[in-house]
Scaffold this active site. Structure first.
Site, mmCIF file in Angstrom:
data_model
loop_
_atom_site.group_PDB
_atom_site.id
_atom_site.type_symbol
_atom_site.label_atom_id
_atom_site.label_comp_id
_atom_site.label_asym_id
_atom_site.label_seq_id
_atom_site.Cartn_x
_atom_site.Cartn_y
_atom_site.Cartn_z
ATOM 1 N N GLY A 1 0.834 -1.195 0.000
ATOM 2 C CA GLY A 1 0.000 0.000 0.000
ATOM 3 C C GLY A 1 0.871 1.248 0.000
ATOM 4 N N GLN B 1 3.318 10.019 0.402
ATOM 5 C CA GLN B 1 4.572 9.320 0.673
ATOM 6 C C GLN B 1 5.593 9.491 -0.440
ATOM 7 O OE1 GLN B 1 2.359 5.542 1.996
ATOM 8 N NE2 GLN B 1 4.296 5.441 3.134
ATOM 9 N N HIS C 1 -5.086 2.174 7.263
ATOM 10 C CA HIS C 1 -3.701 2.610 7.461
ATOM 11 C C HIS C 1 -3.326 3.664 6.421
ATOM 12 C CE1 HIS C 1 0.744 1.747 8.185
ATOM 13 N NE2 HIS C 1 0.755 2.350 7.005
ATOM 14 N N GLU C 2 -3.650 3.370 5.155
ATOM 15 C CA GLU C 2 -3.287 4.288 4.078
ATOM 16 C C GLU C 2 -4.070 5.594 4.168
ATOM 17 O OE1 GLU C 2 -0.485 1.723 3.048
ATOM 18 O OE2 GLU C 2 -0.766 3.773 2.337
ATOM 19 N N CYS D 1 5.563 0.494 7.960
ATOM 20 C CA CYS D 1 5.311 1.566 6.993
ATOM 21 C C CYS D 1 6.572 1.859 6.196
ATOM 22 C CB CYS D 1 4.855 2.819 7.740
ATOM 23 S SG CYS D 1 4.462 4.219 6.667
ATOM 24 N N LEU D 2 6.419 2.034 4.898
ATOM 25 C CA LEU D 2 7.565 2.359 4.052
ATOM 26 C C LEU D 2 8.166 3.700 4.430
ATOM 27 C CD1 LEU D 2 6.190 1.181 0.589
ATOM 28 C CD2 LEU D 2 7.897 0.059 2.016
ATOM 29 N N HIS E 1 -2.634 8.292 6.312
ATOM 30 C CA HIS E 1 -1.606 9.129 5.675
ATOM 31 C C HIS E 1 -2.217 10.406 5.081
ATOM 32 C CE1 HIS E 1 2.106 6.872 5.973
ATOM 33 N NE2 HIS E 1 1.501 5.767 5.598
#
Length: 218
Positions: free
Chosen positions: A46, A51, A136-137, A94-95, A140
């Protein structure tokens, strides 16, 4: 498609509230294509536009578990309409927060209204990993990271776990190299099983990459 740079904490861009998209056009589709390519390269499951430094309410995801099979999803201006009061717990990463993971409780099911890749209005009824990942996304888009849900004590424990993982990696990598030199085959340790971690790396590369929600980046 272009692989873009994923920004990481403490970059303040991650704390911005993303802006709604007026219309899904060629520019937005190119962005989604690039985001998906970037996510696969990370690797992750995701990714939100912020990001990669673009404050637009756009998300891409792919939680498919079969190797070689891709099932990309695109969400523009997603809005959660309903949430199940029953919670589900997944270990998230998380990335944009490399090498850190924690168990987070979220509604086990949710309904999401959004525009798809072509700008058509859609309604998704999600549960399990899909529900966790989309929530989660979407965090952001509000400038929220999964680590914001943790207490100071849990954050401290995460730092210690991160240190241990780095030490383990330093010990294992030489062993893998030695095994290759000796003609011995070692299986790569899977620290981030798909369907459990949002950071979303599928193998030891989770230490050098990271996963948005990530493995499961988000």
């Amino acid at each position: 498609m272009t692989i873009r740079t994923i920004i990481t904490e403490p970059n303040q861009l991650l704390r911005q509230v993303s802006k709604p998209v007026d219309q899904v056009g060629k520019e937005e589709q190119t962005l989604m294509d690039d985001m998906l390519e970037t996510m696969y390269d990370a690797p992750g499951i995701g990714l939100a536009a912020i990001q990669v430094g673009v404050p637009k309410r756009i998300i891409v995801m792919d939680i498919s578990k079969e190797e070689g099979k891709k099932e990309p999803r695109y969400f523009v201006n997603p809005v959660i309409k309903n949430k199940d009061p029953i919670k589900a717990t997944y270990e998230e990463g998380c990335l944009s927060v490399p090498n850190q993971f924690a168990e987070i409780d979220r509604p086990s099911k949710c309904e999401v209204e959004y525009l798809d890749y072509h700008g058509k209005k859609q309604l998704l009824k999600a549960d399990g990993l899909l529900a966790t990942c989309i929530q989660h996304e979407m965090d952001h888009l509000e400038g929220v990271l999964f680590i914001d849900y943790l207490s100071k004590l849990k954050k401290s424990k995460m730092s210690k776990i991160k240190f241990i993982r780095v030490v383990v990696l330093m010990l294992i990598v030489p062993m893998l190299s030695f095994g290759q030199n000796q003609g011995t085959c070692y299986n790569t340790v899977s620290f981030c099983p798909v369907g459990k971690r949002m950071g979303f790396t599928k193998n030891m590369q989770s230490f050098s990459g990271a996963f948005e929600m990530g493995d499961t980046s988000v």
